[in-house]
Motif scaffolding. Structure first.
Motif, PDB file in Angstrom:
ATOM      1  N   LEU A 122      24.450  57.203  47.556  1.00  0.00           N
ATOM      2  CA  LEU A 122      24.172  55.633  47.081  1.00  0.00           C
ATOM      3  C   LEU A 122      23.727  55.067  48.133  1.00  0.00           C
ATOM      4  N   ILE A 123      22.774  54.079  47.704  1.00  0.00           N
ATOM      5  CA  ILE A 123      22.222  53.048  48.622  1.00  0.00           C
ATOM      6  C   ILE A 123      22.819  51.692  48.449  1.00  0.00           C
ATOM      7  N   ARG A 124      23.154  51.194  47.183  1.00  0.00           N
ATOM      8  CA  ARG A 124      23.975  50.289  46.730  1.00  0.00           C
ATOM      9  C   ARG A 124      25.474  50.642  46.376  1.00  0.00           C
ATOM     10  N   LEU A 125      26.093  50.875  47.306  1.00  0.00           N
ATOM     11  CA  LEU A 125      27.622  51.207  47.513  1.00  0.00           C
ATOM     12  C   LEU A 125      28.484  50.305  46.287  1.00  0.00           C
ATOM     13  N   GLY A 126      28.417  49.050  46.838  1.00  0.00           N
ATOM     14  CA  GLY A 126      29.341  48.181  46.119  1.00  0.00           C
ATOM     15  C   GLY A 126      28.750  47.812  44.510  1.00  0.00           C
ATOM     16  N   TYR A 127      27.626  48.067  44.086  1.00  0.00           N
ATOM     17  CA  TYR A 127      26.962  47.859  42.948  1.00  0.00           C
ATOM     18  C   TYR A 127      27.422  49.121  41.996  1.00  0.00           C
ATOM     19  N   PHE A 128      27.665  50.193  42.694  1.00  0.00           N
ATOM     20  CA  PHE A 128      28.043  51.408  41.920  1.00  0.00           C
ATOM     21  C   PHE A 128      29.642  51.383  41.671  1.00  0.00           C
ATOM     22  N   VAL A 129      30.328  50.996  42.656  1.00  0.00           N
ATOM     23  CA  VAL A 129      31.865  50.782  42.622  1.00  0.00           C
ATOM     24  C   VAL A 129      32.150  50.175  41.468  1.00  0.00           C
ATOM     25  N   GLY A 130      31.462  48.836  41.449  1.00  0.00           N
ATOM     26  CA  GLY A 130      31.714  47.939  40.227  1.00  0.00           C
ATOM     27  C   GLY A 130      31.325  48.314  38.975  1.00  0.00           C
ATOM     28  N   LEU A 131      29.969  49.069  38.856  1.00  0.00           N
ATOM     29  CA  LEU A 131      29.824  49.687  37.555  1.00  0.00           C
ATOM     30  C   LEU A 131      30.739  51.103  37.320  1.00  0.00           C
ATOM     31  N   CYS A 132      31.252  51.613  38.259  1.00  0.00           N
ATOM     32  CA  CYS A 132      32.133  52.808  38.136  1.00  0.00           C
ATOM     33  C   CYS A 132      33.373  52.209  37.419  1.00  0.00           C
ATOM     34  N   VAL A 133      33.965  51.114  38.040  1.00  0.00           N
ATOM     35  CA  VAL A 133      35.090  50.480  37.086  1.00  0.00           C
ATOM     36  C   VAL A 133      34.854  50.073  35.763  1.00  0.00           C
ATOM     37  N   MET A 134      33.589  49.545  35.734  1.00  0.00           N
ATOM     38  CA  MET A 134      33.384  48.922  34.267  1.00  0.00           C
ATOM     39  C   MET A 134      32.970  49.974  33.249  1.00  0.00           C
ATOM     40  N   GLY A 135      32.328  51.047  33.864  1.00  0.00           N
ATOM     41  CA  GLY A 135      32.039  52.210  33.022  1.00  0.00           C
ATOM     42  C   GLY A 135      33.228  52.829  32.557  1.00  0.00           C
ATOM     43  N   GLY A 136      34.354  52.975  33.393  1.00  0.00           N
ATOM     44  CA  GLY A 136      35.259  53.733  33.030  1.00  0.00           C
ATOM     45  C   GLY A 136      36.412  52.914  32.029  1.00  0.00           C
ATOM     46  N   SER A 137      36.287  51.689  32.188  1.00  0.00           N
ATOM     47  CA  SER A 137      36.948  50.704  31.477  1.00  0.00           C
ATOM     48  C   SER A 137      36.278  50.853  29.852  1.00  0.00           C
ATOM     49  N   SER A 138      35.102  50.992  29.899  1.00  0.00           N
ATOM     50  CA  SER A 138      34.412  51.008  28.412  1.00  0.00           C
ATOM     51  C   SER A 138      34.916  52.193  27.883  1.00  0.00           C
ATOM     52  N   LEU A 139      34.719  53.323  28.622  1.00  0.00           N
ATOM     53  CA  LEU A 139      35.146  54.702  27.915  1.00  0.00           C
ATOM     54  C   LEU A 139      36.370  54.562  27.408  1.00  0.00           C
ATOM     55  N   GLY A 140      37.437  53.888  28.154  1.00  0.00           N
ATOM     56  CA  GLY A 140      38.757  54.083  28.071  1.00  0.00           C
ATOM     57  C   GLY A 140      39.121  53.045  26.717  1.00  0.00           C
ATOM     58  N   ILE A 141      38.237  51.968  26.667  1.00  0.00           N
ATOM     59  CA  ILE A 141      38.342  51.270  25.319  1.00  0.00           C
ATOM     60  C   ILE A 141      37.770  52.136  24.122  1.00  0.00           C
TER      61      ILE A 141
END
Length: 219
Positions: A122-141
């Motif tokens: 990863l080059i943009r670490l913070g970006y991916f971590v935020g997307l990781c949380v949002m993506g996991g939340s989307s799958l949970g929903i």
């Protein structure tokens, strides 16, 4: 105000139940760790696109196992109690919030294991971590509604995967495309549009869940 209290009470109940059944949570972590370890043994340090694709596919299977337990462990007597105490919208929102919290934690754990075993491209670490949380939340929903349908259809967890296929394909494609920017130093065209599409998809699934769950609730 009463509605908010009921929602928070439902989330608290699920968290306490998860805490009492810690073996299930640890079993899920073991499943994630063993999956990532097998990938490490086969691929060692894969290319960026392979790393990205494997991450979201792994998160998909995690969400199936994590969300299914929440509905499938609810007995008929307990559902009757919920029917008398709250509305279907309150119950569904409570379940969604719990699954969002659970999948946000599991997403971060999965990311840490990927970094540990498969390296950090990863080059943009913070970006991916935020997307990781949002993506996991989307799958949970998304899987919350599917788990509710599966629970009402004879406690068949396999039904979740069958019903979820048409929804998960576009969702995974969006998440994969949006996360590609985390591996690049240049701006990706159409990124804002894809973020809007992801948010709109989440809103659509939430609205659909609140509408359709009322009919499952009556049965």
């Amino acid at each position: 105000m009463q509605t908010i209290k009921q929602i928070l009470a439902l989330v608290q109940k699920d968290l306490m139940q998860e805490w009492r059944q810690k073996y299930a949570f640890y079993g899920l972590l073991l499943y994630v760790a063993s999956t990532v370890f097998v990938m490490y043994m086969l691929l060692h340090q894969p290319a960026d696109k392979v790393w990205n694709a494997l991450f979201w596919v792994t998160l998909l299977f995690i969400s199936v196992n994590a969300v299914a337990r929440s509905f499938l462990q609810e007995t008929t007597g307990r559902m009757l109690f919920y029917y008398q105490m709250c509305t279907p919208e309150v119950f569904m929102i409570g379940k969604m919030l719990y699954h969002v919290l659970l999948m946000a934690i599991m997403s971060l754990m999965c990311w840490l294991l990927y970094i540990w075993f498969l390296g950090n491209p990863l080059i943009r670490l913070g970006y991916f971590v935020g997307l990781c949380v949002m993506g996991g939340s989307s799958l949970g929903i998304a899987f919350t509604l599917l788990a509710a349908i599966a629970a009402r259809a004879g406690q068949n967890a396999a039904l979740m995967a069958i019903l979820g296929f048409p929804i998960m394909i576009p969702l995974l494609m969006l998440l994969t495309r949006i996360s590609e920017i985390a591996f690049q130093e240049v701006y990706q065209p159409g990124l804002i549009k894809m973020w809007w599409m992801l948010g709109s998809l989440d809103v659509f699934i939430i609205a659909l869940s609140l509408i359709l769950f009322r009919y499952l609730w009556k049965n």
